[in-house]
Motif scaffolding. Structure first.
Motif: not given
Length: 297
Positions: A205-213
């Motif tokens: 969730e940190v990488i694929v949602v928060g960071y990437l978005m």
């Protein structure tokens, strides 16, 4: 403009009194001040689109992008194997040592867990370098009440739907038999599985949602385009589980991206994902083989 010093003052050399007051030929105030470098000047380069793209590629190559490639290769191996997808199986948490060496297995499990968080640490560092932080993506403890209420609610919604997709797609031959855990029975089995679940929630969730978005926003992508890209990536690194779970995780990704857009917080998604995986891993220990309709029994 100050007048130049007249030549008549040339004889006014410092006398004994002046010599006592200024023993050195150069007063401290006359010395040039030392040049001080701004510690942030070397890292003040702006994030250009090229740098953002390179940063995203590096982060994904070290984490879930590499997992997506590995999952695609595993999927190709499963669909070309005799018997089709339903005759294949995939395990999420495996022993890492022989059964007679439980201490070695535990050591390797803990080692793999600790270093699995390295990409998350890298992302948080990169956010700090660009004058942002974990708070920028809502990965913090500012709203514990909201996060602890919405997280399990999301887990119930996504978890029930995901279980239905898994069972139906397995019966249709579109999904492999997923064994969440094949660990031997030891006192540390359940704690390791819980930590594995939390690791999955934080990492994904940190990488694929928060960071990437966030980074795709900075590249000027539309919210819909960014959500689709994030969700497709999530679906691909779950492709080793089969076609049904590919689409199930695609829907999960779209729901999570919508939630993140709505509330600007990734922490409820971390909680939801962790709860889903804790239930799945615990189910592998206590339910598989006891429930007739659950694959893998």
């Amino acid at each position: 403009m100050a007048d130049p010093k007249p030549e008549s003052q040339a004889e006014s050399q410092p006398g004994p009194e002046a010599a006592l007051q200024a023993p050195s030929s150069e007063t401290p105030s006359a010395r040039p001040a030392p040049q001080r470098r701004d510690p942030g000047s070397a890292s003040a380069a702006p994030l250009t689109p090229g740098l953002i793209k390179a940063e995203i590629l590096c982060v994904l190559a070290l984490s879930l992008g590499a997992a997506a490639v590995s999952a695609a290769i595993s999927f190709l191996g499963a669909v070309t194997a005799p018997g089709g997808l339903a005759q294949q199986s995939a395990s999420l948490v495996d022993p890492q040592a022989a059964a007679e060496w439980p201490w070695l297995d535990l050591s390797r499990q803990v080692y793999s867990l600790v270093f699995a968080f390295a990409p998350v640490a890298l992302v948080l560092y990169l956010l700090r370098r660009s004058h942002q932080s974990a708070r920028t993506i809502g990965f913090d403890l500012r709203r514990p009440g909201h996060d602890l209420l919405t997280g399990p609610g999301l887990a119930a919604l996504i978890g029930c739907g995901g279980l239905a997709v898994y069972v139906v797609s397995w019966q249709l031959g579109m999904t492999v038999t997923v064994r969440p855990s094949t660990l031997e029975e030891h006192w540390w089995q359940l704690p390791v599985l819980i930590l594995q679940a939390v690791k999955n929630g934080v990492l994904e969730e940190v990488i694929v949602v928060g960071y990437l978005m966030l980074r795709l926003d900075q590249l000027g992508w539309s919210p819909v385009r960014a959500a689709v890209a994030s969700s497709v990536l999530r679906a691909f690194y779950h492709l080793y589980q089969g076609v049904g779970m590919f689409f199930g995780n695609l829907v999960m990704g779209l729901v999570f991206c919508w939630f993140y857009r709505r509330y600007g917080r990734v922490m409820p998604l971390v909680i939801a994902h962790s709860v889903i995986d804790i239930v799945a891993f615990a189910g592998a220990v206590y339910l598989i083989g006891e429930v007739s309709w659950l694959p893998g029994g």
